[in-house]
Design a protein around this motif. Structure first.
Motif, PDB file in Angstrom:
ATOM      1  N   MET A 118       0.832  -1.200   0.000  1.00 15.19           N
ATOM      2  CA  MET A 118       0.000   0.000   0.000  1.00 15.19           C
ATOM      3  C   MET A 118       0.869   1.254   0.000  1.00 15.19           C
ATOM      4  N   ARG A 119       1.978   1.234   0.757  1.00 17.16           N
ATOM      5  CA  ARG A 119       2.889   2.385   0.771  1.00 17.16           C
ATOM      6  C   ARG A 119       3.525   2.602  -0.598  1.00 17.16           C
ATOM      7  N   CYS A 120       3.832   1.513  -1.302  1.00 20.77           N
ATOM      8  CA  CYS A 120       4.515   1.602  -2.592  1.00 20.77           C
ATOM      9  C   CYS A 120       3.569   1.888  -3.754  1.00 20.77           C
ATOM     10  N   ALA A 121       2.291   1.722  -3.549  1.00 21.24           N
ATOM     11  CA  ALA A 121       1.322   1.968  -4.620  1.00 21.24           C
ATOM     12  C   ALA A 121       1.286   3.465  -4.952  1.00 21.24           C
ATOM     13  N   PRO A 122       1.018   3.808  -6.203  1.00 23.74           N
ATOM     14  CA  PRO A 122       1.017   5.222  -6.602  1.00 23.74           C
ATOM     15  C   PRO A 122      -0.284   5.947  -6.294  1.00 23.74           C
ATOM     16  N   PHE A 123      -1.006   5.474  -5.304  1.00 21.73           N
ATOM     17  CA  PHE A 123      -2.317   6.036  -4.993  1.00 21.73           C
ATOM     18  C   PHE A 123      -2.281   6.820  -3.692  1.00 21.73           C
ATOM     19  N   GLN A 124      -3.179   7.792  -3.593  1.00 22.55           N
ATOM     20  CA  GLN A 124      -3.293   8.625  -2.405  1.00 22.55           C
ATOM     21  C   GLN A 124      -4.261   7.998  -1.410  1.00 22.55           C
ATOM     22  N   ARG A 125      -4.183   8.487  -0.192  1.00 21.74           N
ATOM     23  CA  ARG A 125      -5.057   8.021   0.881  1.00 21.74           C
ATOM     24  C   ARG A 125      -6.538   8.141   0.513  1.00 21.74           C
ATOM     25  N   ALA A 126      -6.895   9.191  -0.221  1.00 21.56           N
ATOM     26  CA  ALA A 126      -8.303   9.424  -0.578  1.00 21.56           C
ATOM     27  C   ALA A 126      -8.899   8.236  -1.333  1.00 21.56           C
ATOM     28  N   LEU A 127      -8.108   7.586  -2.172  1.00 21.52           N
ATOM     29  CA  LEU A 127      -8.620   6.433  -2.915  1.00 21.52           C
ATOM     30  C   LEU A 127      -9.004   5.316  -1.959  1.00 21.52           C
ATOM     31  N   ALA A 137     -12.332   6.231 -12.809  1.00 21.26           N
ATOM     32  CA  ALA A 137     -12.230   7.325 -11.832  1.00 21.26           C
ATOM     33  C   ALA A 137     -10.818   7.474 -11.293  1.00 21.26           C
ATOM     34  N   ILE A 138      -9.951   6.485 -11.565  1.00 17.77           N
ATOM     35  CA  ILE A 138      -8.583   6.503 -11.052  1.00 17.77           C
ATOM     36  C   ILE A 138      -7.583   6.853 -12.142  1.00 17.77           C
ATOM     37  N   ALA A 139      -7.828   6.391 -13.366  1.00 21.59           N
ATOM     38  CA  ALA A 139      -6.887   6.565 -14.472  1.00 21.59           C
ATOM     39  C   ALA A 139      -6.956   7.970 -15.054  1.00 21.59           C
ATOM     40  N   GLY A 140      -5.851   8.408 -15.637  1.00 20.05           N
ATOM     41  CA  GLY A 140      -5.790   9.684 -16.342  1.00 20.05           C
ATOM     42  C   GLY A 140      -5.994  10.881 -15.442  1.00 20.05           C
ATOM     43  N   ASN A 141      -6.552  11.925 -16.027  1.00 22.65           N
ATOM     44  CA  ASN A 141      -6.783  13.172 -15.279  1.00 22.65           C
ATOM     45  C   ASN A 141      -7.850  13.021 -14.211  1.00 22.65           C
ATOM     46  N   ALA A 142      -8.744  12.048 -14.373  1.00 19.72           N
ATOM     47  CA  ALA A 142      -9.786  11.829 -13.360  1.00 19.72           C
ATOM     48  C   ALA A 142      -9.151  11.465 -12.020  1.00 19.72           C
ATOM     49  N   GLY A 143      -8.060  10.706 -12.041  1.00 18.19           N
ATOM     50  CA  GLY A 143      -7.363  10.349 -10.811  1.00 18.19           C
ATOM     51  C   GLY A 143      -6.826  11.562 -10.079  1.00 18.19           C
ATOM     52  N   LEU A 144      -6.325  12.527 -10.846  1.00 11.90           N
ATOM     53  CA  LEU A 144      -5.858  13.785 -10.246  1.00 11.90           C
ATOM     54  C   LEU A 144      -7.020  14.589  -9.682  1.00 11.90           C
ATOM     55  N   GLN A 145      -8.088  14.720 -10.457  1.00 13.66           N
ATOM     56  CA  GLN A 145      -9.240  15.500 -10.026  1.00 13.66           C
ATOM     57  C   GLN A 145      -9.888  14.910  -8.780  1.00 13.66           C
ATOM     58  N   ASN A 146      -9.917  13.593  -8.686  1.00 19.46           N
ATOM     59  CA  ASN A 146     -10.506  12.923  -7.523  1.00 19.46           C
ATOM     60  C   ASN A 146      -9.535  12.797  -6.361  1.00 19.46           C
ATOM     61  N   GLN A 147      -8.307  13.272  -6.546  1.00 19.43           N
ATOM     62  CA  GLN A 147      -7.226  13.191  -5.553  1.00 19.43           C
ATOM     63  C   GLN A 147      -6.884  11.754  -5.203  1.00 19.43           C
ATOM     64  N   TYR A 148      -6.969  10.877  -6.206  1.00 15.05           N
ATOM     65  CA  TYR A 148      -6.612   9.470  -6.027  1.00 15.05           C
ATOM     66  C   TYR A 148      -5.155   9.215  -6.399  1.00 15.05           C
ATOM     67  N   THR A 149      -4.569  10.080  -7.222  1.00 15.32           N
ATOM     68  CA  THR A 149      -3.184   9.946  -7.656  1.00 15.32           C
ATOM     69  C   THR A 149      -2.498  11.304  -7.617  1.00 15.32           C
TER      70      THR A 149
END
Length: 136
Positions: free
Chosen positions: A25-34, A47-59
């Motif tokens: 989980m620490r090494c995954a490229p995802f944020q806590r919000a996801l 909702a995770i891929a591309g710009n949607a991931g940035l907008q949703n604060q998932y990446t």
């Protein structure tokens, strides 16, 4: 070893399993919000891929759909996530497992720290585990 001793009816996972899951989980490229969203509801790949991931604060940066799916499939193999199923079969949505829920709930609430960054050793061990994993 139970990650969250306050959780009711928490499953006692082997310490090795918990440590591997925390490292993944620490090494995954995802944020806590996801992960916190996945505790409450399933999240689709779109909702995770591309710009949607940035907008949703998932990446922190845009990730390709292939990269996101690869990371999510690794987290499934580690035991942190599961794919959602509907009446037609598997979907493109994911949700945390009980192990994932325990780990997410054990994180500090401080939003500034978000999560503990992976060390170089964490990254090497995670890569080693992914590379030399046994087929399911």
């Amino acid at each position: 070893m139970t990650v969250n001793p306050r959780a009711r009816h928490a499953v006692a996972y082997p310490e090795r399993t918990v440590l591997r899951a925390q490292r993944a989980m620490r090494c995954a490229p995802f944020q806590r919000a996801l992960f916190t969203t996945m505790v409450q509801q399933s999240v689709s790949l779109g909702a995770i891929a591309g710009n949607a991931g940035l907008q949703n604060q998932y990446t922190q940066r845009p990730l390709s759909e292939l990269a996101v799916e690869s990371e999510l499939l690794w987290l499934i193999q580690v035991g942190l996530l599961r794919r959602e199923v509907d009446g037609q079969g598997l979907t493109d949505s994911f949700r945390v497992t009980p192990l994932g829920r325990q780990i997410v709930q054990s994180w500090p609430v401080d939003p500034v720290t978000d999560r503990v960054p992976p060390s170089i050793g964490d990254r090497l061990r995670n890569a080693w585990s992914r590379w030399f994993r046994l087929p399911i």
